[in-house]
Scaffold this motif. Sequence first.
Motif, PDB file in Angstrom:
ATOM      1  N   LEU A 129      70.562  -1.215  24.084  1.00 12.44           N
ATOM      2  CA  LEU A 129      70.219  -2.120  22.985  1.00 12.44           C
ATOM      3  C   LEU A 129      68.708  -2.248  22.809  1.00 12.44           C
ATOM      4  N   CYS A 130      67.944  -1.767  23.766  1.00 11.54           N
ATOM      5  CA  CYS A 130      66.484  -1.885  23.720  1.00 11.54           C
ATOM      6  C   CYS A 130      65.899  -0.953  22.657  1.00 11.54           C
ATOM      7  N   GLN A 131      64.675  -1.255  22.271  1.00 12.67           N
ATOM      8  CA  GLN A 131      63.952  -0.375  21.357  1.00 12.67           C
ATOM      9  C   GLN A 131      63.399   0.806  22.149  1.00 12.67           C
ATOM     10  N   VAL A 132      63.891   2.011  21.865  1.00  8.03           N
ATOM     11  CA  VAL A 132      63.471   3.209  22.587  1.00  8.03           C
ATOM     12  C   VAL A 132      63.130   4.309  21.588  1.00  8.03           C
ATOM     13  N   PRO A 133      62.309   5.272  21.970  1.00  9.68           N
ATOM     14  CA  PRO A 133      61.940   6.352  21.058  1.00  9.68           C
ATOM     15  C   PRO A 133      63.088   7.343  20.881  1.00  9.68           C
ATOM     16  N   PRO A 134      63.112   8.052  19.753  1.00 12.12           N
ATOM     17  CA  PRO A 134      64.148   9.067  19.539  1.00 12.12           C
ATOM     18  C   PRO A 134      64.175  10.093  20.663  1.00 12.12           C
ATOM     19  N   GLY A 135      65.367  10.396  21.131  1.00  9.41           N
ATOM     20  CA  GLY A 135      65.549  11.333  22.232  1.00  9.41           C
ATOM     21  C   GLY A 135      65.822  10.661  23.549  1.00  9.41           C
ATOM     22  N   PHE A 136      65.550   9.355  23.647  1.00 13.91           N
ATOM     23  CA  PHE A 136      65.704   8.639  24.911  1.00 13.91           C
ATOM     24  C   PHE A 136      67.164   8.593  25.352  1.00 13.91           C
ATOM     25  N   THR A 137      68.061   8.195  24.453  1.00 11.22           N
ATOM     26  CA  THR A 137      69.458   7.976  24.837  1.00 11.22           C
ATOM     27  C   THR A 137      70.128   9.282  25.249  1.00 11.22           C
ATOM     28  N   ARG A 138      69.923  10.350  24.485  1.00  8.77           N
ATOM     29  CA  ARG A 138      70.579  11.619  24.804  1.00  8.77           C
ATOM     30  C   ARG A 138      70.092  12.176  26.139  1.00  8.77           C
ATOM     31  N   ALA A 139      68.890  11.784  26.549  1.00  7.32           N
ATOM     32  CA  ALA A 139      68.346  12.288  27.810  1.00  7.32           C
ATOM     33  C   ALA A 139      68.958  11.611  29.032  1.00  7.32           C
ATOM     34  N   ILE A 140      69.729  10.537  28.823  1.00 10.05           N
ATOM     35  CA  ILE A 140      70.391   9.870  29.949  1.00 10.05           C
ATOM     36  C   ILE A 140      71.549  10.752  30.414  1.00 10.05           C
ATOM     37  N   ASP A 141      71.461  11.275  31.620  1.00  8.19           N
ATOM     38  CA  ASP A 141      72.480  12.212  32.101  1.00  8.19           C
ATOM     39  C   ASP A 141      73.382  11.621  33.179  1.00  8.19           C
TER      40      ASP A 141
ATOM     41  N   THR B 165      75.760  -2.960  11.502  1.00  6.91           N
ATOM     42  CA  THR B 165      75.485  -2.537  12.868  1.00  6.91           C
ATOM     43  C   THR B 165      75.364  -1.024  12.886  1.00  6.91           C
ATOM     44  N   ILE B 166      74.232  -0.554  13.379  1.00  6.70           N
ATOM     45  CA  ILE B 166      73.942   0.879  13.457  1.00  6.70           C
ATOM     46  C   ILE B 166      74.209   1.330  14.884  1.00  6.70           C
ATOM     47  N   ILE B 167      75.070   2.336  15.043  1.00  2.91           N
ATOM     48  CA  ILE B 167      75.487   2.781  16.375  1.00  2.91           C
ATOM     49  C   ILE B 167      75.146   4.251  16.557  1.00  2.91           C
ATOM     50  N   GLY B 168      74.393   4.545  17.600  1.00  2.00           N
ATOM     51  CA  GLY B 168      74.107   5.927  17.961  1.00  2.00           C
ATOM     52  C   GLY B 168      75.181   6.471  18.876  1.00  2.00           C
TER      53      GLY B 168
ATOM     54  N   CYS C  28      80.785  -7.078  10.049  1.00  2.00           N
ATOM     55  CA  CYS C  28      79.811  -6.402   9.191  1.00  2.00           C
ATOM     56  C   CYS C  28      80.089  -4.899   9.181  1.00  2.00           C
ATOM     57  N   PRO C  29      79.550  -4.154   8.220  1.00  4.72           N
ATOM     58  CA  PRO C  29      79.756  -2.708   8.197  1.00  4.72           C
ATOM     59  C   PRO C  29      79.210  -2.039   9.456  1.00  4.72           C
ATOM     60  N   LEU C  30      79.942  -1.026   9.941  1.00  2.00           N
ATOM     61  CA  LEU C  30      79.516  -0.241  11.101  1.00  2.00           C
ATOM     62  C   LEU C  30      79.049   1.125  10.620  1.00  2.00           C
ATOM     63  N   LEU C  31      77.905   1.545  11.102  1.00  2.00           N
ATOM     64  CA  LEU C  31      77.320   2.822  10.676  1.00  2.00           C
ATOM     65  C   LEU C  31      77.101   3.722  11.886  1.00  2.00           C
ATOM     66  N   PRO C  32      78.116   4.494  12.293  1.00  3.15           N
ATOM     67  CA  PRO C  32      77.939   5.433  13.408  1.00  3.15           C
ATOM     68  C   PRO C  32      77.092   6.627  12.965  1.00  3.15           C
ATOM     69  N   MET C  33      76.253   7.110  13.851  1.00  2.00           N
ATOM     70  CA  MET C  33      75.414   8.277  13.568  1.00  2.00           C
ATOM     71  C   MET C  33      74.948   8.873  14.890  1.00  2.00           C
ATOM     72  N   ARG C  34      74.254   9.999  14.830  1.00  2.00           N
ATOM     73  CA  ARG C  34      73.735  10.632  16.035  1.00  2.00           C
ATOM     74  C   ARG C  34      72.780   9.676  16.763  1.00  2.00           C
ATOM     75  N   TYR C  35      72.677   9.868  18.083  1.00  2.00           N
ATOM     76  CA  TYR C  35      71.727   9.054  18.846  1.00  2.00           C
ATOM     77  C   TYR C  35      70.356   9.026  18.173  1.00  2.00           C
ATOM     78  N   GLU C  36      69.839  10.229  17.882  1.00  2.00           N
ATOM     79  CA  GLU C  36      68.474  10.333  17.373  1.00  2.00           C
ATOM     80  C   GLU C  36      68.332   9.657  16.007  1.00  2.00           C
ATOM     81  N   SER C  37      69.369   9.755  15.188  1.00  2.00           N
ATOM     82  CA  SER C  37      69.316   9.110  13.873  1.00  2.00           C
ATOM     83  C   SER C  37      69.269   7.596  14.018  1.00  2.00           C
ATOM     84  N   ALA C  38      70.079   7.057  14.926  1.00  2.00           N
ATOM     85  CA  ALA C  38      70.082   5.612  15.130  1.00  2.00           C
ATOM     86  C   ALA C  38      68.740   5.127  15.681  1.00  2.00           C
ATOM     87  N   GLU C  39      68.199   5.871  16.633  1.00  2.00           N
ATOM     88  CA  GLU C  39      66.897   5.490  17.204  1.00  2.00           C
ATOM     89  C   GLU C  39      65.815   5.517  16.137  1.00  2.00           C
ATOM     90  N   LEU C  40      65.873   6.512  15.243  1.00  2.00           N
ATOM     91  CA  LEU C  40      64.875   6.611  14.177  1.00  2.00           C
ATOM     92  C   LEU C  40      65.159   5.610  13.057  1.00  2.00           C
TER      93      LEU C  40
END
Length: 438
Positions: free
Chosen positions: A126-138, A167-170, A191-203
């Motif tokens: 839920l934190c503010q992180v730069p694009p690429g952060f979430t996908r890098a969690i292995d 709500t925007i969900i990566g 509220c409306p849910l907007l699923p998208m790629r990790y990087e799209s949500a982060e951006l």
Amino acid sequence: MKASVSAQGRPVVGFAGMTHLGIVSAASVADKGFRTVCYSSDAELTGRLTKGQLPVIEPGLDDLVSGNAERLVFSSDLGSLAACDLVYIATDVPTDDTGRSDLGPIKALIENVVGALKPDALLVILCQVPPGFTRAIDSVAPGQLYYQVETLVFGRAVARAMHPERTIIGCADPSVPLDARFNALLAAFGCPLLPMRYESAELAKIAINCCLVSSISVANTLSELCEAIGADWSEIVPALKLDARIGKQAYLAPGLGIAGGNLERDLATVIQLSERHGTNSDVVRAWLTNSRHRRDWAAAEIRRVLLSRKLGATVAVWGLAYKENTHSTKNSPSLATLSRLPDTRFVVHDPVVPASAAAHPHATGVDDPLQALAGADALMILTPWPQYRVISPTDIANALGGRIVLDPYGVLDRREARVAGLDYYSLGLPHEPIAGSN
């Protein structure tokens, strides 16, 4: 994956990180009827939270926490998260003075939390992180890892947490349906849910803030022009908001630059990414230049209208927080103004921030805003606290030693201020000298 839920048929939700973000978000989830486990390694903090002693100032938050005490569990035991079906990483991410994020603490928190989760639990960043952060969690399987965009605003966080516009969900793969437990939680907010790629949500979070900053920059640039040519920015704003391409909710109030840390962080991220990938970010750099320019308005004006004419002048200051309804002073325009005037004597008041936060050698604090005016040559209202809006210009004129009032945010009614005999200055307005002044 089989979805495990609480005995009441609802997932148990965890929050790791009891900063402003974590506390507000956890309380809003509890208010929707979910058992909520709130973890922090700080046992003293969780003890105070259990007693209802909150470390943050946020309108409505005390009542929200106390009203959901039976569903909120505060714990410093990492093992308490093992009862959760999904856990949010919800600590505030610190930034330096240039807006760069320190991601070390959040990475360490994720590592600790992952080790405590049950095998089928979900992890949501839920934190503010730069694009690429979430996908890098292995350390978490992609199907159990999500990123959720937080859109809280200091001073209005409870309302925004309880009633989000969307709500925007990566996701690792947005074509795959959300885990039923996560979907059940999000659906409770209606509220409306907007699923998208990790990087799209982060951006997306960064894109929202860039649009906001662009509006602020337009307001600041053209309001300054208003001051020079005799126009009134407050007369122009309604025309803009009635344009469907701009909208009635557009943020068009001029101010002393961007502050608070979150917007600055997103601009710094865009610049860093553009440098790395060879894209153009000149407009973002221009926004920062404009912000720094307008941040210095109060210091420049008080020098011009008072300090250059009267040695040893005393200036009253209302407000030290970076904005109203928060205790945060991160990148506060008020503190920046005081720091640019190191030899000036200030008498300061803020409803929640102590005078010591100014770290100014000649600043003293008082408990009442009118008390700050006694003997002062001028007043600067540098945080638009609601408490200041109910003080009449007549009362200010009667208490203030001089006549000068700098009110960048338009806290006072300027016509009433002039009738009261105050020499009034504000953003977006041409200055109209009072009768008999030079």
